[in-house]
Design an enzyme around this catalytic site. Structure first.
Site, PDB file in Angstrom:
ATOM      1  N   LYS A 112       0.804  -0.812   0.209  1.00 34.01           N
ATOM      2  CA  LYS A 112      -0.343   0.106  -0.073  1.00 34.01           C
ATOM      3  C   LYS A 112       0.805   1.609   0.391  1.00 34.01           C
ATOM      4  O   LYS A 112       1.570   0.943   0.426  1.00 34.01           O
ATOM      5  CB  LYS A 112      -0.837  -0.177   1.036  1.00 34.01           C
ATOM      6  N   GLY A 149      10.302  -2.827   6.412  1.00 39.39           N
ATOM      7  CA  GLY A 149      10.390  -1.571   7.074  1.00 39.39           C
ATOM      8  C   GLY A 149      10.523  -0.385   6.065  1.00 39.39           C
ATOM      9  O   GLY A 149      10.964   0.957   6.940  1.00 39.39           O
ATOM     10  N   GLY A 171       7.706   1.550   4.776  1.00 37.47           N
ATOM     11  CA  GLY A 171       6.464   1.975   5.144  1.00 37.47           C
ATOM     12  C   GLY A 171       5.224   1.295   3.792  1.00 37.47           C
ATOM     13  O   GLY A 171       4.392   2.405   3.732  1.00 37.47           O
ATOM     14  N   LEU A 172       5.129   0.730   3.744  1.00 37.36           N
ATOM     15  CA  LEU A 172       4.369  -0.240   2.069  1.00 37.36           C
ATOM     16  C   LEU A 172       3.584  -1.321   2.623  1.00 37.36           C
ATOM     17  O   LEU A 172       2.617  -2.042   1.901  1.00 37.36           O
ATOM     18  CB  LEU A 172       5.583  -0.671   1.051  1.00 37.36           C
ATOM     19  N   GLY A 196       4.363  -4.375   4.249  1.00 43.06           N
ATOM     20  CA  GLY A 196       4.518  -5.936   4.096  1.00 43.06           C
ATOM     21  C   GLY A 196       4.331  -6.176   4.820  1.00 43.06           C
ATOM     22  O   GLY A 196       3.539  -7.683   4.258  1.00 43.06           O
ATOM     23  N   SER A 198       2.267  -6.765   7.365  1.00 44.26           N
ATOM     24  CA  SER A 198       0.956  -6.467   7.395  1.00 44.26           C
ATOM     25  C   SER A 198      -0.118  -7.131   6.591  1.00 44.26           C
ATOM     26  O   SER A 198      -0.806  -7.868   6.689  1.00 44.26           O
ATOM     27  CB  SER A 198       0.070  -5.048   7.810  1.00 44.26           C
ATOM     28  N   SER A 199       1.206  -6.467   5.230  1.00 40.77           N
ATOM     29  CA  SER A 199      -0.302  -7.691   3.968  1.00 40.77           C
ATOM     30  C   SER A 199       0.474  -9.166   4.084  1.00 40.77           C
ATOM     31  O   SER A 199      -0.962  -9.567   3.899  1.00 40.77           O
ATOM     32  CB  SER A 199       0.623  -6.452   3.451  1.00 40.77           C
ATOM     33  N   ASP A 207      -2.606  -0.916  10.616  1.00 35.86           N
ATOM     34  CA  ASP A 207      -2.737  -1.110   9.324  1.00 35.86           C
ATOM     35  C   ASP A 207      -3.159  -2.423   8.711  1.00 35.86           C
ATOM     36  O   ASP A 207      -3.566  -2.319   7.382  1.00 35.86           O
ATOM     37  CB  ASP A 207      -1.400  -0.355   8.682  1.00 35.86           C
TER      38      ASP A 207
HETATM   39  O1  C5P Z   1       0.175  -1.279  15.937  1.00 34.50           O
HETATM   40  P1  C5P Z   1       1.441  -1.568  15.349  1.00 34.50           P
HETATM   41  O2  C5P Z   1       2.159  -2.783  15.559  1.00 34.50           O
HETATM   42  O3  C5P Z   1       1.773  -1.680  13.677  1.00 34.50           O
HETATM   43  O4  C5P Z   1       2.067   0.006  15.377  1.00 34.50           O
HETATM   44  C1  C5P Z   1       3.753  -0.464  15.744  1.00 34.50           C
HETATM   45  C2  C5P Z   1       4.138   0.977  16.532  1.00 34.50           C
HETATM   46  O5  C5P Z   1       3.457   2.317  16.315  1.00 34.50           O
HETATM   47  C3  C5P Z   1       3.055   0.510  18.303  1.00 34.50           C
HETATM   48  O6  C5P Z   1       3.196   0.189  19.311  1.00 34.50           O
HETATM   49  C4  C5P Z   1       3.076   2.676  18.111  1.00 34.50           C
HETATM   50  O7  C5P Z   1       4.612   2.517  18.642  1.00 34.50           O
HETATM   51  C5  C5P Z   1       3.259   2.642  17.343  1.00 34.50           C
HETATM   52  N1  C5P Z   1       1.935   3.854  16.718  1.00 34.50           N
HETATM   53  C6  C5P Z   1       0.964   4.440  16.934  1.00 34.50           C
HETATM   54  N2  C5P Z   1       0.088   5.239  16.907  1.00 34.50           N
HETATM   55  C7  C5P Z   1      -1.119   3.896  15.573  1.00 34.50           C
HETATM   56  C8  C5P Z   1       0.061   2.921  14.558  1.00 34.50           C
HETATM   57  C9  C5P Z   1       1.280   3.164  15.409  1.00 34.50           C
HETATM   58  O8  C5P Z   1       2.236   5.325  17.341  1.00 34.50           O
HETATM   59  N3  C5P Z   1      -1.663   5.216  14.858  1.00 34.50           N
END
Ligand code: C5P
Length: 326
Positions: free
Chosen positions: A9, A94, A96-97, A99, A101-102, A134
């Site tokens: 994405k 790592g 920002g795309l 990967g 998660s997808s 995401d």
């Molecule tokens: O949800 P995810 O595991 O992808 O998030 C990784 C880290 O990014 C979280 O632990 C948090 O520190 C940060 N994050 C955040 N706010 C979001 C998404 C992620 O602070 N909306």
């Protein structure tokens, strides 16, 4: 056994409003699926105990979300099985795309069908949200708005097909560190008026996309709040974005918390020419930077790719894909 896609994405725009009481940040973003995709080979058979094996073509540190997704799916289905997943990685890690998660979302979409079982859309979205902010988006694909911590989704009409490029300068950005570096206030320290101001361009962008206006009408409304902080930490990214902008794209930004940069163009030839230009420096030497072409993928194509991949197991019409046996 099936081979399924895991599309990457872009964040066409990404606003970060405030730090929430749960430690996450309240965001508003527009996600767009693109043609760059990992490929997952998944095998599953019922067994008396559960074993999940996952190999990836690229070594990476950190949690293996695809394997965890398989375990969560089996627990939700109340089923024991042997699952083998092989990931052919094409999406930079790592970057920002989305990967990782997808890949995990692809397991949530495919595994129930492979076992002749079914999870409702609500169950699948619930599992996805437990794995990452995401991740639920990848159960929809196409163009969508996300709010909350990224898991509250609203389908948007897909913009017309756009061609573009991805530039990955090989910098690794930690998402939690990027959020922390933003230094956002707590919710109560932000007035309604301030929130309105932060969101003004974003709302205009949503209106343009809803009205299905061409990218020319909304390209200047796309902002990514991470760019200033991430570019301060990694000045190389700002230099690359300047180089990309010199190729005169419609729009050039960083995706998510970085580090991949993207640009969208009015046509395929322009994207091609820009990719060639960026592969060499001013003296004509190869820059060694990863530059690749992309196309946006609308929701119809996203679902069609899935229905084709799962055609032996599903009815080919339902979304999320539904096993023939249920
Ligand atoms: O949800 P995810 O595991 O992808 O998030 C990784 C880290 O990014 C979280 O632990 C948090 O520190 C940060 N994050 C955040 N706010 C979001 C998404 C992620 O602070 N909306």
């Amino acid at each position: 056994m099936v081979v399924v896609p895991a599309f990457a994405k872009l964040n066409l725009a990404l606003k970060v409003l405030y730090r929430r009481d749960d430690g996450y940040h309240e965001i508003s973003t527009v996600f767009q699926s693109i043609s760059l995709a990992d490929s997952l080979e998944i095998e599953a058979e019922e067994a008396s105990s559960t074993l999940v094996e996952c190999d990836c073509s690229v070594h990476f540190d950190g949690p293996n979300l695809a394997a965890t997704a398989a375990e969560l799916v089996l627990a939700e289905l109340n089923q024991k099985a042997h699952v083998r997943i092989r990931i052919d990685k094409k999406i930079p890690i790592g970057g920002g795309l989305g990967g990782g998660s997808s890949d995990a979302a692809s397991v949530i979409l495919a595994l129930p069908a492979l076992l002749g079982r079914c999870l409702s859309e609500e169950q699948s979205l619930g599992l996805a949200a437990r794995l990452g902010s995401d991740l639920p988006y990848f159960l929809l694909g196409g163009c969508a708005r996300a709010s909350g911590r990224g898991e509250v989704l609203e389908r948007l009409p897909d913009p017309a097909l756009l061609h573009g490029i991805l530039v990955s300068p090989g910098v690794s950005v930690s998402t939690p560190a990027a959020y922390a570096a933003l230094g956002r206030p707590n919710r109560l320290d932000l007035t309604g008026l301030e929130q309105e101001e932060i969101m003004r361009k974003f709302r205009e962008l949503l209106d343009c996309i809803e009205e299905q206006r061409s990218a020319n009408a909304w390209r200047d409304l796309c902002e990514n709040d991470f760019e200033p902080v991430v570019f301060t930490q990694h000045p190389l990214l700002a230099l690359w974005l300047d180089r990309i902008r010199a190729t005169e794209p419609l729009l050039a930004r960083m995706s998510g918390s970085g580090s991949t940069l993207f640009a969208l163009f009015s046509g395929e030839d322009a994207a091609h020419a820009a990719a060639e230009e960026l592969k060499v420096d001013i003296s004509g030497h190869a820059t060694g930077i990863r530059v690749e072409l992309l196309q946006t993928i609308d929701r119809r194509h996203y679902e069609r790719a899935w229905h084709t991949a799962l055609s032996s197991f599903t009815d080919g019409a339902s979304w999320p894909p539904r096993s023939l046996l249920v």
